[in-house]
Structures are given as C-alpha cells and as structure tokens.
Design an enzyme around this catalytic site. Sequence first.
Site, short mmCIF file in Angstrom:
data_model
loop_
_atom_site.label_atom_id
_atom_site.label_comp_id
_atom_site.label_asym_id
_atom_site.label_seq_id
_atom_site.Cartn_x
_atom_site.Cartn_y
_atom_site.Cartn_z
N ASP A 14 40.01 -18.18 -22.71
CA ASP A 14 39.30 -17.32 -21.74
C ASP A 14 39.20 -17.89 -20.32
OD1 ASP A 14 38.98 -15.98 -24.12
OD2 ASP A 14 36.80 -15.96 -24.11
N LYS A 112 40.75 -10.43 -27.46
CA LYS A 112 39.63 -10.30 -28.40
C LYS A 112 38.47 -9.62 -27.73
CE LYS A 112 38.04 -14.91 -27.20
NZ LYS A 112 36.80 -14.46 -26.55
N CYS A 157 32.80 -19.41 -26.60
CA CYS A 157 34.10 -19.11 -27.21
C CYS A 157 34.85 -20.35 -27.68
CB CYS A 157 34.94 -18.26 -26.26
SG CYS A 157 34.24 -16.58 -26.14
C1 VGL Z 1 32.35 -15.64 -23.64
C2 VGL Z 1 30.26 -14.74 -23.58
C3 VGL Z 1 30.77 -13.47 -23.70
C4 VGL Z 1 33.22 -16.87 -23.59
C5 VGL Z 1 32.89 -14.38 -23.78
O1 VGL Z 1 34.43 -16.75 -23.29
O2 VGL Z 1 32.67 -17.97 -23.85
N1 VGL Z 1 31.04 -15.82 -23.56
N2 VGL Z 1 32.09 -13.31 -23.81
#
Ligand code: VGL
Length: 208
Positions: A14, A112, A157
């Site tokens: 991410d 995702k 994540c």
């Molecule tokens: C994430 C919160 C919501 C992350 C993704 O990538 O850590 N955290 N969505």
Amino acid sequence: MSNFGEDTALVLIDIQNDFCPGGALAVDQGDEIVEISNKIQEQFKIKIITQDWHPSTHKSFASNHEGKEPLSTIEMFYGLQVLWPNHCIQGTEGSKFHSKLITDSADLIIRKGFRPEIDSYSAFFENDQKTPTGLDGYLKSRGVNTIYLCGLALDFCVYFSAIDGAKLGYNVNVIQDACRAIDLDGSFEKSLNDMKSKGVKILTTSDL
Ligand code: VGL
Ligand code: ZN
C-alpha cells in the site's frame, strides 16, 4: 543484483498517495520509505505490490455511517472495525501508487478492499479472516516459502499481512525501516510485540 531466489518474494504494501503526507489517511513520513523500497527491490527476483482499492460506498469509511467520526469504531459482522476517512477510492489520485515508487518490475499487483461490506488490511485475507485475496494461491503455485514485507502502514496492513503469512506457514520478515506506522492507541508497539511473538522476524535493510 538479487540476493534472493525463486522461493522468496518481496511484498510492498500500500505505498499509495493517500497514505503519504498530503493524502486522505496520511501516515507520518510515509513518503520517506519510497526511495528505500525502490532500492530493496533490486535484491529480489519476485516482487509483488498491494493496492488498497475501495469503492466510495465502502463500509470502513466513517462517511458511510450516520453520525460516526473517523477513527471511531463500529461492530461489523466480523468484529470490531476502525472507521477511516475516505481513502484509496478506486481510480482516484489518492489510490495511485506514490509517483516515485518503481512498479514496473512487479510480477503482480494485488488489489484489496474492493468488497463494500468487508475491509481488507491483510494481503492474504479480508478482515473476516477467511475471504482470500488470492495471494496465498499465487505464492504457493510459484513455490514461494519466504516473504519480506515493507510499506504502509506497519501497524495495520503490514502487521495483518505478516500475521496471516506466518499463520499460513511462510517465513515472514518485516523490514522495519521501510515501513511507517499510524500508531492508533499504541498500535505501533502492540503490533511489533505481537509479530515477534508469532515468529515474524523484524529486520532492517542493513540485515538484507
Ligand atoms: C490501511 C487503514 C485502512 C493500511 C488501509 O494500508 O495500513 N490502513 N486501509
Ligand atoms: Zn483501506
């Protein structure tokens, strides 16, 4: 020069605009890991990138729950869920990878969080802990038994990916200096301790 062979994958989690300074769910210094992540990629043959990828109707967004503020929590059918500001909405600027992140050499980009009813922190399973993303099947069919993780956020994540990876039997390594944390109510310290207790190795790039 790759130090690692076909049984090992680097998973970059991410590294997207919304998790970097100026983004909708900015992680402090999130952008500082981009350069180091690019450098680490040179050591791995197999590189996989994950992308948080939500519809605007996503149930993890506070804006989709009347009267709820971001960072409050709600009971979902699979348990407690943090409600986030709108982030990584499919196709928006915020959902794109950081512009300096090298993505061309990745073998796979796995998205995702696209099911409106379930959030998905882990690269392996959604937050109900049973809906697979497909990553386990991909890695197993390529003969990968060891993964190295870096990215955002360390305590969400990256953490959930590490725990699930260990549960699935992978040797899991987290490259800590190539991660940054959100640190919500002590989640940074808690996630590190929990990963260590479950056999996840916490390393830095100098250990690679
Ligand atoms: C994430 C919160 C919501 C992350 C993704 O990538 O850590 N955290 N969505
Ligand atoms: Zn998300």
